[in-house]
Design a protein around this motif. Sequence first.
Motif, mmCIF file in Angstrom:
data_model
loop_
_atom_site.group_PDB
_atom_site.id
_atom_site.type_symbol
_atom_site.label_atom_id
_atom_site.label_comp_id
_atom_site.label_asym_id
_atom_site.label_seq_id
_atom_site.Cartn_x
_atom_site.Cartn_y
_atom_site.Cartn_z
ATOM 1 N N ALA A 35 44.879 62.019 -4.299
ATOM 2 C CA ALA A 35 45.846 62.071 -5.399
ATOM 3 C C ALA A 35 45.598 60.975 -6.413
ATOM 4 C CB ALA A 35 47.260 61.969 -4.839
ATOM 5 N N LEU A 36 45.103 59.822 -5.963
ATOM 6 C CA LEU A 36 44.836 58.713 -6.878
ATOM 7 C C LEU A 36 43.405 58.712 -7.394
ATOM 8 C CD1 LEU A 36 46.708 55.796 -5.043
ATOM 9 C CD2 LEU A 36 47.473 57.077 -7.046
ATOM 10 N N GLY A 37 42.560 59.613 -6.857
ATOM 11 C CA GLY A 37 41.159 59.646 -7.268
ATOM 12 C C GLY A 37 40.381 58.460 -6.773
ATOM 13 N N LEU A 38 40.726 57.975 -5.578
ATOM 14 C CA LEU A 38 40.071 56.804 -5.007
ATOM 15 C C LEU A 38 39.313 57.191 -3.748
ATOM 16 C CD1 LEU A 38 43.039 54.260 -5.230
ATOM 17 C CD2 LEU A 38 41.131 54.498 -6.833
ATOM 18 N N LYS A 39 38.389 56.312 -3.361
ATOM 19 C CA LYS A 39 37.737 56.467 -2.079
ATOM 20 C C LYS A 39 38.717 56.071 -0.971
ATOM 21 C CE LYS A 39 33.049 55.548 -3.737
ATOM 22 N NZ LYS A 39 31.848 54.693 -3.582
ATOM 23 N N TYR A 40 38.440 56.596 0.212
ATOM 24 C CA TYR A 40 39.325 56.313 1.351
ATOM 25 C C TYR A 40 39.386 54.824 1.640
ATOM 26 C CZ TYR A 40 41.333 56.664 6.035
ATOM 27 O OH TYR A 40 42.143 56.529 7.136
ATOM 28 N N VAL A 41 38.230 54.152 1.654
ATOM 29 C CA VAL A 41 38.191 52.724 1.976
ATOM 30 C C VAL A 41 38.881 51.905 0.884
ATOM 31 C CG1 VAL A 41 36.146 52.915 3.427
ATOM 32 C CG2 VAL A 41 35.877 52.572 0.964
ATOM 33 N N THR A 42 38.792 52.377 -0.376
ATOM 34 C CA THR A 42 39.461 51.662 -1.463
ATOM 35 C C THR A 42 40.980 51.708 -1.292
ATOM 36 O OG1 THR A 42 37.641 52.240 -2.959
ATOM 37 C CG2 THR A 42 39.711 51.494 -3.955
ATOM 38 N N LEU A 43 41.488 52.893 -0.918
ATOM 39 C CA LEU A 43 42.931 53.015 -0.700
ATOM 40 C C LEU A 43 43.393 52.128 0.451
ATOM 41 C CD1 LEU A 43 45.634 54.538 -1.314
ATOM 42 C CD2 LEU A 43 44.966 56.117 0.509
ATOM 43 N N THR A 44 42.661 52.154 1.562
ATOM 44 C CA THR A 44 43.073 51.341 2.712
ATOM 45 C C THR A 44 43.016 49.854 2.404
ATOM 46 O OG1 THR A 44 40.803 51.456 3.573
ATOM 47 C CG2 THR A 44 42.378 53.111 4.373
ATOM 48 N N ALA A 45 42.047 49.431 1.556
ATOM 49 C CA ALA A 45 41.965 48.022 1.186
ATOM 50 C C ALA A 45 43.170 47.617 0.345
ATOM 51 C CB ALA A 45 40.673 47.756 0.425
ATOM 52 N N ARG A 46 43.567 48.476 -0.625
ATOM 53 C CA ARG A 46 44.745 48.167 -1.440
ATOM 54 C C ARG A 46 46.019 48.139 -0.582
ATOM 55 N NH1 ARG A 46 43.882 51.686 -7.048
ATOM 56 N NH2 ARG A 46 41.931 50.634 -7.691
ATOM 57 N N LEU A 47 46.101 49.049 0.357
ATOM 58 C CA LEU A 47 47.281 49.069 1.228
ATOM 59 C C LEU A 47 47.321 47.829 2.116
ATOM 60 C CD1 LEU A 47 47.384 52.826 2.310
ATOM 61 C CD2 LEU A 47 48.999 51.643 0.827
ATOM 62 N N ARG A 48 46.169 47.346 2.557
ATOM 63 C CA ARG A 48 46.150 46.159 3.411
ATOM 64 C C ARG A 48 46.688 44.941 2.664
ATOM 65 N NH1 ARG A 48 41.366 46.474 4.525
ATOM 66 N NH2 ARG A 48 40.419 44.889 3.172
ATOM 67 N N PHE A 49 46.247 44.760 1.421
ATOM 68 C CA PHE A 49 46.743 43.630 0.627
ATOM 69 C C PHE A 49 48.212 43.829 0.248
ATOM 70 C CE2 PHE A 49 42.126 43.223 -0.211
ATOM 71 C CZ PHE A 49 41.961 41.908 0.174
#
Length: 322
Positions: free
Chosen positions: A227-241
């Motif tokens: 939905a955000l047009g991001l890679k899976y690892v990019t989303l998980t990194a943003r969620l971690r921070f």
Amino acid sequence: MNYQLTLTAPGQPPAHRAITGHTPAELAQAVHWHARGLLGGQVDVRLNGLVGTVHRGSALAAEFTLEPAEDPTDVAPDTDAPDHVAHGYTLRDLHALAKSACVADRTLSADMTTRYDLAWSAIAEHLCAADTQPGWNELVRVGWQAIYADVRAVNRMYGVDTTTRSGEVATAPRFVAYWLADRSDGMDVGLLEGIAVHQILPTLPEHQRQAVVALAVHDDYAAAADALGLKYVTLTARLRFARKAFRDLWFAPDTAPPAHGTDRRVGAYGKAPATHCSAGHQWTPENTRWGKSRGAGSAKVRRCRACERNRSAARRAVKVAA
């Protein structure tokens, strides 16, 4: 009409009480009340005019006589006595009244000294506050009612359920509901958490806030990333921070405790969730036992109870055969 009751039991000195009644039935009831308190237990009163007998079963327990008494309001109180209290009553009368109130008390919930002090204080206060001379029976009633009031107050304080005769503390339904009910999940918890979430989310950076909102809407990491047009690892990194910043603000000014576990929204993306164990037993709440693995890290593992029972039965069979 007022009467002087004289009750004589074998081997005991005569007891004198003041009673009031207008009919034979009222007089018999008044005599029964005093006879039961003086003799103890169940008694039967037989009244014949102004004389009668008291029986316990078929045995004669006492005899009594009734003599008309003057109305205490018509008698001028003797205020010349050295121990006069009020309305013609003396300290000796207060002592006799308090003892009569203790005899009339059926609770026996406290020692004699405590009940005597309660009755004496209530009678003395009522006597001194009365505008006219109170009767003897009225003062005795004030005494035993004070004892009963104290019993009720103590029962309420300790939560004794008066509907039963157990007398156990903290058994009254309302006492349990107020003092012992679990309020860990009260309505204020959800209200305060909702307010805190709306206060903390605007403080996060825009890209982290979008990642949190997308995951909350789709409830799936892969769908939120698409939905955000991001890679899976990019989303998980943003969620971690975002999680770290959120927890720091949530527990502020204290230090946020370390987070344990992993957020798993689905079992696995490549295959459907397992419904049976390797031996073919269905995974049900009754057949599932969660435990820790024996390897490093002590990961949480799911074990089949049916398989464990079969292994236990096989071990017992081996021991019996040996």
